[in-house]
Structure formats: structure tokens, C-alpha cells
Scaffold this motif. Structure first.
Motif, PDB file in Angstrom:
ATOM      1  N   ARG A  47       1.135  -1.118  -0.200  1.00  0.00           N
ATOM      2  CA  ARG A  47      -0.359   0.132  -0.421  1.00  0.00           C
ATOM      3  C   ARG A  47       1.569   1.282   0.051  1.00  0.00           C
ATOM      4  NH1 ARG A  47      -3.453  -3.891   1.434  1.00  0.00           N
ATOM      5  NH2 ARG A  47      -6.116  -3.538   1.526  1.00  0.00           N
ATOM      6  N   ASN A  48       1.519   1.534  -0.991  1.00  0.00           N
ATOM      7  CA  ASN A  48       2.791   2.083  -0.855  1.00  0.00           C
ATOM      8  C   ASN A  48       3.165   2.512  -2.411  1.00  0.00           C
ATOM      9  OD1 ASN A  48       5.609   1.063  -1.022  1.00  0.00           O
ATOM     10  ND2 ASN A  48       5.051  -0.132   0.145  1.00  0.00           N
ATOM     11  N   TRP A  49       3.943   3.955  -3.087  1.00  0.00           N
ATOM     12  CA  TRP A  49       3.678   4.030  -4.182  1.00  0.00           C
ATOM     13  C   TRP A  49       4.466   2.999  -4.680  1.00  0.00           C
ATOM     14  CZ3 TRP A  49      -0.640   6.027  -5.600  1.00  0.00           C
ATOM     15  CH2 TRP A  49      -0.886   7.569  -4.953  1.00  0.00           C
ATOM     16  N   ASP A  50       6.023   2.581  -4.320  1.00  0.00           N
ATOM     17  CA  ASP A  50       6.583   1.982  -5.034  1.00  0.00           C
ATOM     18  C   ASP A  50       5.587   0.008  -5.126  1.00  0.00           C
ATOM     19  OD1 ASP A  50       8.698   3.591  -5.321  1.00  0.00           O
ATOM     20  OD2 ASP A  50       9.939   2.630  -3.046  1.00  0.00           O
ATOM     21  N   ALA A  51       5.627  -0.346  -4.139  1.00  0.00           N
ATOM     22  CA  ALA A  51       3.907  -1.387  -4.081  1.00  0.00           C
ATOM     23  C   ALA A  51       3.801  -1.245  -5.144  1.00  0.00           C
ATOM     24  CB  ALA A  51       3.748  -1.978  -3.269  1.00  0.00           C
ATOM     25  N   LEU A  52       2.592  -0.546  -5.846  1.00  0.00           N
ATOM     26  CA  LEU A  52       1.166  -0.012  -6.802  1.00  0.00           C
ATOM     27  C   LEU A  52       2.486  -0.294  -8.060  1.00  0.00           C
ATOM     28  CD1 LEU A  52      -1.018   0.325  -7.476  1.00  0.00           C
ATOM     29  CD2 LEU A  52      -0.861   2.515  -7.642  1.00  0.00           C
ATOM     30  N   VAL A  73      -9.966   3.340 -14.775  1.00  0.00           N
ATOM     31  CA  VAL A  73     -10.037   4.337 -14.033  1.00  0.00           C
ATOM     32  C   VAL A  73     -10.947   4.976 -13.898  1.00  0.00           C
ATOM     33  CG1 VAL A  73      -9.286   5.990 -12.336  1.00  0.00           C
ATOM     34  CG2 VAL A  73      -7.363   4.045 -14.038  1.00  0.00           C
ATOM     35  N   THR A  74     -12.152   5.201 -12.951  1.00  0.00           N
ATOM     36  CA  THR A  74     -13.596   5.752 -12.831  1.00  0.00           C
ATOM     37  C   THR A  74     -13.569   6.847 -11.618  1.00  0.00           C
ATOM     38  OG1 THR A  74     -14.789   4.077 -12.605  1.00  0.00           O
ATOM     39  CG2 THR A  74     -14.623   4.472 -14.590  1.00  0.00           C
ATOM     40  N   GLN A  91      -1.287   9.629 -11.103  1.00  0.00           N
ATOM     41  CA  GLN A  91      -0.361   9.639 -12.893  1.00  0.00           C
ATOM     42  C   GLN A  91       0.168   8.963 -13.235  1.00  0.00           C
ATOM     43  OE1 GLN A  91      -3.788  12.983 -14.689  1.00  0.00           O
ATOM     44  NE2 GLN A  91      -2.893  13.421 -12.733  1.00  0.00           N
ATOM     45  N   GLU A  92       0.980   9.568 -12.823  1.00  0.00           N
ATOM     46  CA  GLU A  92       2.916   8.914 -12.782  1.00  0.00           C
ATOM     47  C   GLU A  92       3.204   7.876 -13.421  1.00  0.00           C
ATOM     48  OE1 GLU A  92       5.491  11.184 -10.580  1.00  0.00           O
ATOM     49  OE2 GLU A  92       5.647  12.847 -12.025  1.00  0.00           O
ATOM     50  N   ILE A  93       2.421   6.975 -11.814  1.00  0.00           N
ATOM     51  CA  ILE A  93       2.872   5.912 -11.953  1.00  0.00           C
ATOM     52  C   ILE A  93       2.089   4.715 -12.955  1.00  0.00           C
ATOM     53  CG2 ILE A  93       2.184   3.743 -10.632  1.00  0.00           C
ATOM     54  CD1 ILE A  93       3.023   5.014  -8.322  1.00  0.00           C
ATOM     55  N   PHE A  94       1.000   5.260 -13.033  1.00  0.00           N
ATOM     56  CA  PHE A  94       0.221   4.754 -14.237  1.00  0.00           C
ATOM     57  C   PHE A  94       0.757   4.997 -15.618  1.00  0.00           C
ATOM     58  CE2 PHE A  94      -4.236   5.858 -12.018  1.00  0.00           C
ATOM     59  CZ  PHE A  94      -4.113   4.428 -11.478  1.00  0.00           C
ATOM     60  N   LEU A 104      -0.251  -2.720 -21.338  1.00  0.00           N
ATOM     61  CA  LEU A 104      -0.814  -2.351 -20.639  1.00  0.00           C
ATOM     62  C   LEU A 104      -1.308  -0.790 -20.494  1.00  0.00           C
ATOM     63  CD1 LEU A 104      -2.204  -2.159 -17.890  1.00  0.00           C
ATOM     64  CD2 LEU A 104       0.173  -1.472 -16.708  1.00  0.00           C
ATOM     65  N   THR A 105      -2.794  -0.842 -21.205  1.00  0.00           N
ATOM     66  CA  THR A 105      -3.004   0.636 -21.502  1.00  0.00           C
ATOM     67  C   THR A 105      -4.054   1.016 -19.909  1.00  0.00           C
ATOM     68  OG1 THR A 105      -3.603  -0.089 -23.457  1.00  0.00           O
ATOM     69  CG2 THR A 105      -4.676   1.730 -22.668  1.00  0.00           C
ATOM     70  N   VAL A 106      -4.396   2.602 -20.285  1.00  0.00           N
ATOM     71  CA  VAL A 106      -4.645   2.951 -18.729  1.00  0.00           C
ATOM     72  C   VAL A 106      -5.755   4.123 -19.124  1.00  0.00           C
ATOM     73  CG1 VAL A 106      -4.724   3.899 -16.344  1.00  0.00           C
ATOM     74  CG2 VAL A 106      -3.245   2.414 -16.541  1.00  0.00           C
ATOM     75  N   ALA A 107      -6.464   3.757 -18.712  1.00  0.00           N
ATOM     76  CA  ALA A 107      -7.581   4.817 -19.330  1.00  0.00           C
ATOM     77  C   ALA A 107      -9.067   5.552 -17.961  1.00  0.00           C
ATOM     78  CB  ALA A 107      -8.833   3.700 -20.639  1.00  0.00           C
TER      79      ALA A 107
END
Length: 113
Positions: A47-52, A73-74, A91-94, A104-107
Motif C-alpha cells: 500500500r505504497n507507491w513503489d508497491a503499486l 479508472v473511473t 498518474q505518473e505511476i500509471f 497495459l493500457t490505462v484509460a
């Protein structure tokens, strides 16, 4: 195109698709909880940015398709308003995950959740 038609089209094309609903999320902790749930991440997910960042490319919920992988993402607007810095990081991580993993596509859905 509606969320349902987008995810249906992805499935029809052999893609795996997951909806990450962020409606009502106001902070990082709730954001991480939603990610853990939607992406079927293990209990030990940090549950941190690196883990995500590490988890986006090997999420159990985004496996099984023969084509690409879609993360839709809604309801993200609440989170973006309440925690703009955290939303920027998300957003940077996505974006980085999508660049590193060409499948992988993130919309981001622009309409209501």
C-alpha cells in the motif's frame, strides 16, 4: 463509448479488463485500498507507491487475456480534487507502468462513474 461497452470490446478482443472505481476516494490510503481490491492484490501488498508500481504489471486481475490489458479508472475526479499531489503521483505511476509494459493500457473515464 460507455464503460461497459469499452470493457466488453476489450474482452471481445481477448484483453483482460479491470475497472478501478475511485468514486468517493479522498486520500492515499483509500486509493491504495481500492487498487488492492480491484487489482486482486495479495494481503501483503505494501500500500505504497513503489508497491503499486511493481504490482500494476503483474496484477492477478489483469491476467488471463490473450491480448492486451486494460485498467479503466473511473470516478477519479473526487480523488484529484481532494488530493492533487497524490493524484499526480498516481498518474505518473500509471503512465510509467503502461510505458514499461506495452500490453497495459490505462484509460481515465471522463464521464460520471
Amino acid at each position: 463509448m460507455t464503460e461497459q461497452s469499452l470493457t466488453a470490446a476489450a474482452a471481445e478482443a481477448g484483453w483482460s479488463a479491470v475497472r478501478l472505481d475511485l468514486a468517493g476516494v479522498r486520500g492515499k490510503s483509500a486509493f491504495m485500498d481500492r487498487c488492492a481490491s480491484a487489482l486482486a492484490l495479495p494481503d501483503w501488498f505494501g500500500r505504497n507507491w513503489d508497491a503499486l508500481a511493481d504490482s500494476l504489471t503483474d496484477s492477478p486481475a489483469l491476467t488471463g487475456g490473450t491480448g492486451g490489458r486494460l485498467l479503466l479508472v473511473t470516478g477519479w475526479q473526487d480523488f484529484a480534487r481532494a488530493a492533487p499531489g497524490e493524484w499526480h503521483t498516481a498518474q505518473e505511476i500509471f503512465g510509467e507502468a503502461a510505458r514499461q509494459d506495452g500490453a497495459l493500457t490505462v484509460a481515465l473515464a471522463l464521464g460520471p462513474a
